[in-house]
Design an enzyme around this catalytic site. Sequence first.
Site, short mmCIF file in Angstrom:
data_model
loop_
_atom_site.label_atom_id
_atom_site.label_comp_id
_atom_site.label_asym_id
_atom_site.label_seq_id
_atom_site.Cartn_x
_atom_site.Cartn_y
_atom_site.Cartn_z
N ASP A 29 42.85 57.81 53.99
CA ASP A 29 42.93 59.07 53.26
C ASP A 29 43.51 60.14 54.19
O ASP A 29 43.11 60.25 55.35
CB ASP A 29 41.52 59.49 52.77
N ILE A 30 44.47 60.90 53.68
CA ILE A 30 45.17 61.88 54.51
C ILE A 30 44.30 63.11 54.82
O ILE A 30 44.55 63.82 55.79
CB ILE A 30 46.52 62.27 53.85
N HIS A 93 40.97 54.66 42.58
CA HIS A 93 40.82 54.41 44.01
C HIS A 93 39.35 54.43 44.40
O HIS A 93 38.57 55.22 43.90
CB HIS A 93 41.60 55.42 44.85
N HIS A 95 36.88 55.17 47.50
CA HIS A 95 36.77 55.78 48.82
C HIS A 95 35.81 54.93 49.65
O HIS A 95 34.70 54.63 49.19
CB HIS A 95 36.15 57.18 48.74
P1 5GP Z 1 39.79 61.97 44.15
O1 5GP Z 1 40.88 61.72 43.11
O2 5GP Z 1 38.95 60.75 44.37
O3 5GP Z 1 38.98 63.18 43.86
O4 5GP Z 1 40.52 62.27 45.55
C1 5GP Z 1 41.80 61.78 45.87
C2 5GP Z 1 41.89 61.50 47.36
O5 5GP Z 1 43.22 61.13 47.66
C3 5GP Z 1 41.55 62.69 48.24
O6 5GP Z 1 40.52 62.32 49.17
C4 5GP Z 1 42.86 63.04 48.95
O7 5GP Z 1 42.70 63.46 50.28
C5 5GP Z 1 43.62 61.72 48.88
N1 5GP Z 1 45.06 61.91 48.85
C6 5GP Z 1 45.74 62.74 47.99
N2 5GP Z 1 47.07 62.66 48.23
C7 5GP Z 1 47.23 61.77 49.24
C8 5GP Z 1 48.38 61.27 49.93
O8 5GP Z 1 49.52 61.62 49.66
N3 5GP Z 1 48.15 60.36 50.92
C9 5GP Z 1 46.89 59.93 51.25
N4 5GP Z 1 46.79 59.03 52.23
N5 5GP Z 1 45.79 60.38 50.62
C10 5GP Z 1 45.94 61.29 49.62
#
Ligand code: 5GP
Length: 134
Positions: A29-30, A93, A95
């Site tokens: 995660d970035i 996804h 985590h």
């Molecule tokens: P959620 O959809 O579960 O709330 O969070 C999405 C997750 O994807 C976040 O933790 C965010 O940091 C990660 N994320 C969003 N865009 C990118 C990206 O371009 N690259 C990576 N490696 N992680 C990402």
Amino acid sequence: MSTIFTKIVKGEIPSYKIAETEKFYAFLDINPLAKGHTLVIPKLETDYIFDIEDEDIAEMIVFAKKIGLAMEANIPCKRIGMAVLGLEVPHAHIHLIPINTVYDIDFKQPKLKLESAEFEAIADSIKTTFELNN
Ligand code: 5GP
């Protein structure tokens, strides 16, 4: 239009990749909550994780388990926490987050800012263990 995660799978956007199979892809995660925070995604674009076919979601969790065990071997922590939110990126996804307390998996916590070299070193260590064990 493709999701940002599909672009990552296709290599159109860079990622700190850990491992992939025919169906799944794992990368850092970035905006990590902890060092080693990893995302496991299906290559088949699906927004809601519960829309994934039974057989595939089972396979995805087994893949996530293997990634989690490789993380545990490299990141000092009590265990690897697993969470699914999916509120930000419309591509399912899981985590995987190294945790010591419940606060370490609180998504309201500030995210870590890591240098590229540190992301690379973390991804390499997890990748190496994963490849040795699988
Ligand atoms: P959620 O959809 O579960 O709330 O969070 C999405 C997750 O994807 C976040 O933790 C965010 O940091 C990660 N994320 C969003 N865009 C990118 C990206 O371009 N690259 C990576 N490696 N992680 C990402």
